[in-house]
Design an enzyme around this catalytic site. Sequence first.
Site: not given
Ligand code: GLN
Length: 464
Positions: A73, A148, A172
Amino acid sequence: MKTARQIAKEIKEGKTSALAVVQESLNKIKELNPKINAFLEVFEEEALKKAAEIDAKPLDKRGRLAGVPIAIKDNILYKGHKATCASKMLENFVAPYNASVVERLLKEDAIIIGRTNMDEFAMGSSNENSAFGAVKNPHDLTRVPGGSSGGSAAAVASGMVSVALGSDTGGSVRQPASFCGVCGVKPTYGSVSRYGLIAFASSLDQIAPITLDSQDNALILSIISAEDKKDSSYTKPFVLKEEDIKNLTIGMPTDFLAGLNAEILSALNKAKEVLIKQGFKVKDITLPYAKYSSPCYYILAGSEASSNLARFDGLRYGYADKTAKDLEETYLKNRAAFGPEVKRRIMTGTYCLGSAHAQDYYLQAQKVREIIKQDFKRALKEVDIILMPTSPSTAFKIGEKINNILDLYLADLYTVPANMAGLPALTIPFGKDKNNLPIGIQFYGNYFEENKLYGLAKILEQEK
Ligand code: GLN
């Protein structure tokens, strides 16, 4: 696509070459990435060079991940390569050192093949927040891959690579894995070093693998989870071993599942039947406070993010506008490089931390976080494992929720509690919905009990 275990075994036995494996992965990326947009950059020349180096090693000197192409990532540092967090803010930032997890992978002769697209600074659940274009779900190109770590999940699901690293702050890794029909874990907080991960919310962030199946996942986690003095929140490693799981009791949190989408509920019930047939005890439990995880998370994660992202001002790190005439204009122009979701989080986070509001928001949310932790502690005395969905829905259409922020925030309803409590949780694909989209189910376990999660996952994977 072969699993990492198969690839490494064949290369260690001299049945195939690292060069052939890397070339195959590069060909797949060239064919599919223009449609899917999972990779932001591919390290082609370097990957081929590394492969040749591995092929030149005697068989018995080849590492446990010999020749396995791995995508990372874009918030994980790989020395000498860009790490942009899919943001204009870091468009030209080059990593000055390796993340500890990258060091571990390289030591085992894995090949870092490229960096994957993501929601900007890991904020989002659909990958539509990337400054470099949305990622498409390989199962249906009109749909999101989740976020994400959507680029990482899509890269594995489409067969470009068999392993990718993501980061999980509120889901994410697990939510995109479930949307893309692959396997993802959120390890116990403190078991994987965060050194070299660009911070979003430090008390919640964990780097974790996305893989084709649970055994690959366990293998990669056992390699990246290792003692690291460079991360003060590091506690102890995950040690992969076969555990006797015969007598486990599995709980289903009926109150937390109320109102769940019928198709996902039916997949969950099917998993329950399989487990009962295999001799496991399954019982209903309650988690009355779990539903407060999301509101609590958005206060805490936003607050931590507002502080962590303060360093991106163009003076220390990030985009620097050369036309600004004074300090205020410098900040205004440089910080404008953030996208709208990142700005929203910084603003709400700053508000929640401000002296006038901290008592009502940040400190209150800290207390609620403790109550949620206690809720899970109590439940995990009653049962060994908790079974729940990974996401309240399957992959939705690109554009469907981007203007409905609250709806998007609720996409992590079932993943965020693991981060709030610091517990490990594992998602595996289990069944499809009427649109033929993968459904993910999730196991929560007690601290450092990932082996139990992997053991149960293996049983369900055989049943599919
Ligand atoms: N969807 C969550 C957010 O928008 C989780 C993001 C993550 O785990 N990095 O913050």
